[in-house]
Design a protein around this motif. Structure first.
Motif, short mmCIF file in Angstrom:
data_model
loop_
_atom_site.label_atom_id
_atom_site.label_comp_id
_atom_site.label_asym_id
_atom_site.label_seq_id
_atom_site.Cartn_x
_atom_site.Cartn_y
_atom_site.Cartn_z
N SER A 181 54.72 2.91 60.93
CA SER A 181 55.47 2.16 61.93
C SER A 181 54.53 1.89 63.09
CB SER A 181 56.69 2.94 62.42
OG SER A 181 57.27 2.32 63.55
N LEU A 182 54.14 0.64 63.28
CA LEU A 182 53.12 0.32 64.28
C LEU A 182 53.59 0.59 65.70
CD1 LEU A 182 51.66 -2.99 62.80
CD2 LEU A 182 50.82 -0.67 62.55
N GLU A 183 54.91 0.64 65.90
CA GLU A 183 55.43 0.94 67.24
C GLU A 183 55.27 2.42 67.58
OE1 GLU A 183 59.29 -1.74 67.90
OE2 GLU A 183 59.12 -0.97 65.84
N GLY A 184 55.15 3.28 66.55
CA GLY A 184 54.94 4.69 66.77
C GLY A 184 56.18 5.48 67.12
N THR A 185 57.26 4.80 67.40
CA THR A 185 58.51 5.46 67.76
C THR A 185 59.66 4.47 67.57
OG1 THR A 185 59.68 6.68 69.52
CG2 THR A 185 58.37 4.79 70.20
N ARG A 186 60.88 4.98 67.63
CA ARG A 186 62.05 4.12 67.41
C ARG A 186 62.27 3.19 68.61
NH1 ARG A 186 67.33 4.92 68.78
NH2 ARG A 186 66.84 7.04 69.46
N PHE A 187 62.59 1.94 68.31
CA PHE A 187 62.83 0.94 69.35
C PHE A 187 64.12 1.23 70.09
CE2 PHE A 187 64.76 -2.87 71.03
CZ PHE A 187 63.72 -3.59 71.56
N THR A 188 64.06 1.25 71.42
CA THR A 188 65.26 1.26 72.27
C THR A 188 65.00 0.30 73.42
OG1 THR A 188 64.54 3.05 73.74
CG2 THR A 188 65.72 3.69 71.72
N LYS A 189 66.06 -0.19 74.03
CA LYS A 189 65.91 -1.10 75.17
C LYS A 189 65.23 -0.40 76.34
CE LYS A 189 69.77 -4.15 74.01
NZ LYS A 189 71.09 -4.71 74.43
N ALA A 190 65.53 0.91 76.50
CA ALA A 190 64.91 1.65 77.60
C ALA A 190 63.40 1.75 77.42
CB ALA A 190 65.53 3.05 77.69
N LYS A 191 62.96 2.07 76.19
CA LYS A 191 61.52 2.14 75.90
C LYS A 191 60.87 0.77 76.07
CE LYS A 191 62.06 5.89 72.52
NZ LYS A 191 62.00 6.21 71.08
N HIS A 192 61.59 -0.25 75.64
CA HIS A 192 61.08 -1.61 75.73
C HIS A 192 60.83 -1.99 77.19
CE1 HIS A 192 61.35 -6.10 75.49
NE2 HIS A 192 60.67 -5.88 74.37
N ARG A 193 61.77 -1.64 78.07
CA ARG A 193 61.62 -1.94 79.51
C ARG A 193 60.49 -1.11 80.12
NH1 ARG A 193 67.34 -1.87 79.42
NH2 ARG A 193 67.29 0.30 80.12
N ALA A 194 60.44 0.19 79.74
CA ALA A 194 59.44 1.07 80.32
C ALA A 194 58.01 0.63 79.96
CB ALA A 194 59.68 2.50 79.85
N GLN A 195 57.84 0.13 78.74
CA GLN A 195 56.52 -0.32 78.29
C GLN A 195 56.15 -1.71 78.81
OE1 GLN A 195 55.99 -0.31 74.06
NE2 GLN A 195 55.88 1.92 73.90
N ARG A 196 57.18 -2.44 79.26
CA ARG A 196 56.98 -3.86 79.60
C ARG A 196 56.34 -4.59 78.42
NH1 ARG A 196 54.79 -3.57 85.90
NH2 ARG A 196 56.65 -2.53 86.75
N SER A 197 56.91 -4.34 77.26
CA SER A 197 56.38 -4.93 76.03
C SER A 197 56.44 -6.45 76.09
CB SER A 197 57.19 -4.45 74.82
OG SER A 197 56.77 -5.13 73.65
N PRO A 198 55.37 -7.11 75.66
CA PRO A 198 55.37 -8.58 75.65
C PRO A 198 56.19 -9.16 74.50
CG PRO A 198 53.32 -7.77 74.75
CD PRO A 198 54.09 -6.55 75.22
N TYR A 199 56.70 -8.29 73.61
CA TYR A 199 57.42 -8.76 72.43
C TYR A 199 58.93 -8.60 72.64
CZ TYR A 199 52.71 -7.96 70.78
OH TYR A 199 51.34 -7.96 70.66
N HIS A 201 61.45 -8.14 70.39
CA HIS A 201 62.16 -7.16 69.56
C HIS A 201 61.29 -5.97 69.17
CE1 HIS A 201 65.58 -9.83 69.20
NE2 HIS A 201 64.80 -10.79 68.77
N LEU A 202 60.11 -5.83 69.74
CA LEU A 202 59.17 -4.78 69.34
C LEU A 202 58.58 -4.07 70.54
CD1 LEU A 202 57.13 -6.82 66.69
CD2 LEU A 202 58.88 -5.10 66.19
N LEU A 203 58.19 -2.80 70.34
CA LEU A 203 57.41 -2.09 71.33
C LEU A 203 55.93 -2.44 71.14
CD1 LEU A 203 59.09 1.44 71.02
CD2 LEU A 203 59.67 -0.41 72.62
N LYS A 204 55.10 -2.01 72.08
CA LYS A 204 53.67 -2.24 71.93
C LYS A 204 53.13 -1.47 70.73
CE LYS A 204 52.73 -3.05 76.85
NZ LYS A 204 51.99 -2.54 78.04
N PRO A 205 52.24 -2.05 69.95
CA PRO A 205 51.74 -1.39 68.74
C PRO A 205 50.75 -0.28 69.06
CG PRO A 205 50.64 -3.48 69.04
CD PRO A 205 51.70 -3.41 70.10
N LYS A 206 50.72 0.73 68.17
CA LYS A 206 49.73 1.81 68.22
C LYS A 206 48.95 1.78 66.91
CE LYS A 206 52.69 4.73 71.11
NZ LYS A 206 53.42 6.02 71.21
N ALA A 207 47.65 1.68 67.00
CA ALA A 207 46.84 1.40 65.82
C ALA A 207 46.16 2.63 65.23
CB ALA A 207 45.79 0.34 66.15
#
Length: 230
Positions: A181-199, A201-207
């Motif tokens: 899972s490239l996001e590294g964790t489960r998607f939530t709206k709170a995580k999405h806001r905290a990361q300021r993800s540019p995507y 429906h996705l969190l920032k990827p971890k490679a």
């Protein structure tokens, strides 16, 4: 008017009963298959012959696929996990696959197992160290050579990298599907806001885990399966 009030209650009650039945059957399924799996794992642990260990590893993988197959039969019987998979043509159990997916909920692994079981080699994935303490299933993951990661602060440490590298070396011996899972964790709206993800429906990827799998198994992988869970 009475029916309009009663119908939603009846529907919720039916859903609850169906859920209880499904979970009960899944628990019994886990216990039944894991008793056999743990017996084989003990034999593998005490027998030092590499050829025998490889054969026992394949036997445990077959048991795990039977476990998933029975889960899928339970889902079909109770109707709790209707799926509409697309793009399964040309898959094979004789190839090495790198599978990447988004992570929507704790049900995701059940969905991925239901879709890919016996269509590609058994799915192996990186797990958080705490999950080894999940009753029964944690030991099953350990017996099946799933790599457990500490991930302090969200990054892979030296011990994590070494564990993952050893696991991936084992994956070279027989066709395997490594899922990440490239996001590294489960998607939530709170995580999405905290990361300021540019995507959207996705969190920032971890490679990190993906890069490690490629560094050890890159010459084995012939296919990348890109999964979108809607």
């Amino acid at each position: 008017e009475i029916w309009q009030r009663v119908a939603p209650l009846a529907q919720r009650s039916g859903s609850t009963i169906k859920g209880v039945v499904t979970v009960s059957l899944m628990v019994l399924n886990v216990i039944a298959w894991c008793l056999v799996l743990f017996t084989v794992a003990i034999v593998k642990f005490v027998v030092p012959v590499p050829a025998v260990r490889r054969w026992l590893s394949r036997a445990m993988t077959a048991l795990a696929e039977g476990w998933i197959g029975t889960n899928n039969a339970i889902f079909r019987a109770t109707g709790v996990l209707p799926l509409e998979p697309r793009g399964l043509e040309r898959l094979s159990t004789r190839e090495w696959y790198l599978v990447v997916s988004n992570h929507r909920s704790w049900v995701d692994i059940l969905v991925l197992q239901a879709v890919f079981n016996r269509r590609i080699p058994f799915l192996k994935f990186f797990l958080k160290q705490q999950l080894i303490w999940v009753p029964v299933i944690g030991l099953a993951w350990w017996a099946l050579d799933f790599p457990f990661m500490q991930r302090r602060g969200g990054a892979l440490g030296k011990q994590d990298l070494e564990r993952a590298r050893k696991a991936c070396e084992k994956f070279r011996l027989v066709p395997t599907s490594v899922i990440n899972s490239l996001e590294g964790t489960r998607f939530t709206k709170a995580k999405h806001r905290a990361q300021r993800s540019p995507y959207r429906h996705l969190l920032k990827p971890k490679a990190g885990a993906l890069a490690l799998a490629l560094s050890v198994l890159g010459d084995k992988f012939r296919w990348l399966i890109d999964v979108t869970i809607v």
